[in-house]
Design a protein around this motif. Structure first.
Motif, PDB file in Angstrom:
ATOM      1  N   ASP A 140      -6.017 -23.458  41.005  1.00  0.00           N
ATOM      2  CA  ASP A 140      -6.790 -23.327  42.244  1.00  0.00           C
ATOM      3  C   ASP A 140      -8.009 -22.457  41.958  1.00  0.00           C
ATOM      4  O   ASP A 140      -7.893 -21.246  41.798  1.00  0.00           O
ATOM      5  CB  ASP A 140      -5.920 -22.706  43.334  1.00  0.00           C
ATOM      6  CG  ASP A 140      -6.649 -22.615  44.679  1.00  0.00           C
ATOM      7  OD1 ASP A 140      -7.855 -22.901  44.726  1.00  0.00           O
ATOM      8  OD2 ASP A 140      -5.998 -22.244  45.670  1.00  0.00           O
ATOM      9  N   GLY A 173      -9.270 -19.646  44.917  1.00  0.00           N
ATOM     10  CA  GLY A 173      -8.671 -18.338  45.157  1.00  0.00           C
ATOM     11  C   GLY A 173      -7.721 -18.287  46.333  1.00  0.00           C
ATOM     12  O   GLY A 173      -7.211 -17.212  46.682  1.00  0.00           O
ATOM     13  N   ASN A 213      -4.673 -19.841  46.515  1.00  0.00           N
ATOM     14  CA  ASN A 213      -3.408 -19.587  45.822  1.00  0.00           C
ATOM     15  C   ASN A 213      -2.180 -19.687  46.730  1.00  0.00           C
ATOM     16  O   ASN A 213      -1.409 -18.741  46.890  1.00  0.00           O
ATOM     17  CB  ASN A 213      -3.440 -18.205  45.149  1.00  0.00           C
ATOM     18  CG  ASN A 213      -4.497 -18.121  44.066  1.00  0.00           C
ATOM     19  OD1 ASN A 213      -4.674 -19.054  43.298  1.00  0.00           O
ATOM     20  ND2 ASN A 213      -5.212 -17.011  44.013  1.00  0.00           N
ATOM     21  N   ASN A 214      -1.978 -20.875  47.320  1.00  0.00           N
ATOM     22  CA  ASN A 214      -0.777 -21.134  48.117  1.00  0.00           C
ATOM     23  C   ASN A 214       0.359 -21.455  47.141  1.00  0.00           C
ATOM     24  O   ASN A 214       0.540 -22.592  46.725  1.00  0.00           O
ATOM     25  CB  ASN A 214      -1.017 -22.297  49.078  1.00  0.00           C
ATOM     26  CG  ASN A 214       0.161 -22.561  49.982  1.00  0.00           C
ATOM     27  OD1 ASN A 214       1.313 -22.281  49.638  1.00  0.00           O
ATOM     28  ND2 ASN A 214      -0.105 -23.108  51.155  1.00  0.00           N
ATOM     29  N   MET A 215       1.127 -20.428  46.786  1.00  0.00           N
ATOM     30  CA  MET A 215       2.145 -20.598  45.759  1.00  0.00           C
ATOM     31  C   MET A 215       3.341 -21.404  46.237  1.00  0.00           C
ATOM     32  O   MET A 215       4.029 -22.036  45.432  1.00  0.00           O
ATOM     33  CB  MET A 215       2.612 -19.233  45.252  1.00  0.00           C
ATOM     34  CG  MET A 215       1.582 -18.487  44.426  1.00  0.00           C
ATOM     35  SD  MET A 215       1.200 -19.314  42.850  1.00  0.00           S
ATOM     36  CE  MET A 215      -0.373 -20.059  43.262  1.00  0.00           C
ATOM     37  N   ALA A 240       2.159 -24.898  45.718  1.00  0.00           N
ATOM     38  CA  ALA A 240       1.919 -25.111  44.285  1.00  0.00           C
ATOM     39  C   ALA A 240       3.229 -25.332  43.542  1.00  0.00           C
ATOM     40  O   ALA A 240       3.360 -26.275  42.748  1.00  0.00           O
ATOM     41  CB  ALA A 240       1.167 -23.922  43.696  1.00  0.00           C
ATOM     42  N   VAL A 278       1.473 -23.055  36.584  1.00  0.00           N
ATOM     43  CA  VAL A 278       0.419 -22.645  37.510  1.00  0.00           C
ATOM     44  C   VAL A 278      -0.435 -21.608  36.787  1.00  0.00           C
ATOM     45  O   VAL A 278       0.096 -20.644  36.229  1.00  0.00           O
ATOM     46  CB  VAL A 278       0.993 -22.017  38.800  1.00  0.00           C
ATOM     47  CG1 VAL A 278      -0.139 -21.490  39.686  1.00  0.00           C
ATOM     48  CG2 VAL A 278       1.844 -23.021  39.557  1.00  0.00           C
ATOM     49  N   ILE A 286      -3.316 -18.915  37.560  1.00  0.00           N
ATOM     50  CA  ILE A 286      -4.060 -18.206  38.606  1.00  0.00           C
ATOM     51  C   ILE A 286      -5.314 -17.631  37.968  1.00  0.00           C
ATOM     52  O   ILE A 286      -5.229 -16.803  37.059  1.00  0.00           O
ATOM     53  CB  ILE A 286      -3.210 -17.095  39.239  1.00  0.00           C
ATOM     54  CG1 ILE A 286      -1.976 -17.697  39.905  1.00  0.00           C
ATOM     55  CG2 ILE A 286      -4.045 -16.312  40.251  1.00  0.00           C
ATOM     56  CD1 ILE A 286      -1.028 -16.659  40.468  1.00  0.00           C
ATOM     57  N   SER A 319      -6.309 -12.012  47.198  1.00  0.00           N
ATOM     58  CA  SER A 319      -5.339 -12.894  47.849  1.00  0.00           C
ATOM     59  C   SER A 319      -3.920 -12.363  47.698  1.00  0.00           C
ATOM     60  O   SER A 319      -3.564 -11.742  46.696  1.00  0.00           O
ATOM     61  CB  SER A 319      -5.428 -14.310  47.258  1.00  0.00           C
ATOM     62  OG  SER A 319      -5.070 -14.310  45.895  1.00  0.00           O
ATOM     63  N   THR A 373       0.190 -13.832  48.536  1.00  0.00           N
ATOM     64  CA  THR A 373       0.862 -15.094  48.833  1.00  0.00           C
ATOM     65  C   THR A 373       2.361 -14.956  48.649  1.00  0.00           C
ATOM     66  O   THR A 373       2.833 -14.102  47.893  1.00  0.00           O
ATOM     67  CB  THR A 373       0.334 -16.205  47.905  1.00  0.00           C
ATOM     68  OG1 THR A 373       0.999 -17.440  48.217  1.00  0.00           O
ATOM     69  CG2 THR A 373       0.572 -15.874  46.444  1.00  0.00           C
ATOM     70  N   ILE A 378       4.130 -19.237  35.932  1.00  0.00           N
ATOM     71  CA  ILE A 378       2.869 -18.843  36.565  1.00  0.00           C
ATOM     72  C   ILE A 378       2.180 -17.864  35.630  1.00  0.00           C
ATOM     73  O   ILE A 378       2.785 -16.892  35.188  1.00  0.00           O
ATOM     74  CB  ILE A 378       3.102 -18.185  37.939  1.00  0.00           C
ATOM     75  CG1 ILE A 378       3.768 -19.178  38.891  1.00  0.00           C
ATOM     76  CG2 ILE A 378       1.779 -17.691  38.527  1.00  0.00           C
ATOM     77  CD1 ILE A 378       4.124 -18.579  40.233  1.00  0.00           C
TER      78      ILE A 378
END
Length: 322
Positions: A215, A218, A220-222, A225, A235, A237, A243, A245, A259
């Motif tokens: 993403d 920024g 960052n809807n985990m 995701a 993922v 970042i 941000s 989340t 991640i």
């Protein structure tokens, strides 16, 4: 020499345009006459203190440059060579927004013949960022499917191009007005980023999930995701300093997913050189082109920083000519 610099951390108004002594080169430095420097969002983080890093005041701002070699002790570079760098202005290194810059030889790269300096300086930072995010940290391989959120931006479009050229399938989320552009860059599928059911739309495209999720916006809807990840999906970042989340740790665990945080400021010189080789190849064959470039004088550095922080530039790169 003329330079844009700061004497303290602070807002864009803290940037001074004036005269500074020319840099003193060390034994491993190359003296470069700067032709142009780009303005990156990360430059505003350094200037404001949001990204803490060593610096000595007065501190010349800026990270990227394209220029000509003036003096060099290295056999790799000769006076008159056109060169570029994208890792000045942090970790104790003075920046690029000046008439002259001292660049460590291991952070300097030749600019391919025939490539526009203005276009190159607009591309080298986002393109190198994209390469390191997708391949060094994202372990992308031919046949992988990647979802790129914010795909119409500078880093996002470079990601789409590189993934497609590497034999991957790029799913791009962007505003519908940008879908044609994303497809021209190599996106196999496009999705309106405003959709309420992105997980469902992605599952129709990639039934087993995506191998890589990046993403660039920024947000960052985990939760989404991780739900969209394939088994052993990754993922990366790479944006969103402020941000916060939620994270579906159980789903990540059951998918054997991972991640990884990535900021190019911590890239090693070896990683940067690998990225530079790829960027140069793509510049030379025309695969990477800036969507839009706005050229400003060096004296407008403070204005450029203000605009980066307050305007939606929609893919336009701000370049300061020296």
């Amino acid at each position: 020499m003329r330079a844009a610099y700061i004497e303290r951390l602070g807002p864009s108004e803290a940037i001074v345009y004036g005269e500074l002594p020319p840099p003193v080169c060390g034994p491993d430095d190359v003296l470069v006459e700067v032709l142009a420097t780009a303005v990156d969002p990360v430059d505003t983080f350094v200037r404001s203190g949001r990204y803490p890093t060593a610096m000595e005041f007065p501190f010349v701002i800026g990270r990227d440059l394209v220029g000509k070699v003036v003096e060099s002790r290295s056999p790799e570079f000769s006076p008159g060579d056109q060169v570029w760098c994208n890792s000045l202005g942090h970790q104790g290194r003075q920046g690029a927004a000046s008439e002259l810059a001292a660049v460590s030889v291991d952070r300097l790269y030749h600019l391919p013949d025939g490539v526009s300096p203005t276009e190159a300086v607009a591309l080298v930072h986002p393109a190198a960022t994209a390469y390191l995010a997708a391949f060094t940290h994202g372990d992308l391989r031919s046949g992988d499917t990647a979802l790129i959120a914010g795909a119409a931006g500078n880093v996002g479009s470079a990601l789409v191009t590189m993934i497609a050229r590497a034999g991957g399938t790029a799913i791009a989320t962007a505003h519908p007005d940008d879908h044609d552009y994303c497809r021209r860059m190599g996106a196999a599928h496009t999705i309106d980023y405003r959709t309420r059911n992105i997980v469902g739309e992605v599952s129709e495209i990639a039934a087993n999930g995506v191998d890589l999720y990046i993403d660039t916006s920024g947000r960052n809807n985990m939760v989404d995701a991780v739900e969209m990840l394939a088994v052993r999906g990754r993922v990366v970042i790479m944006a969103g300093t402020g941000s916060r989340t939620e994270l579906s740790t159980g789903a990540l665990y059951l998918k054997d997913g991972s991640i990884r945080g990535f900021v190019i400021s911590r890239a090693t010189t070896a990683q940067l050189r690998d990225a530079a080789a790829v960027v140069n190849r793509l510049l030379l064959d025309g695969a990477l082109r800036p969507r839009a470039v706005e050229i400003l004088p060096l004296a407008a550095a403070a204005e450029a920083h203000r605009r980066i922080e307050t305007e939606r530039l929609r893919g336009t790169r701000l370049v300061l000519e020296i």
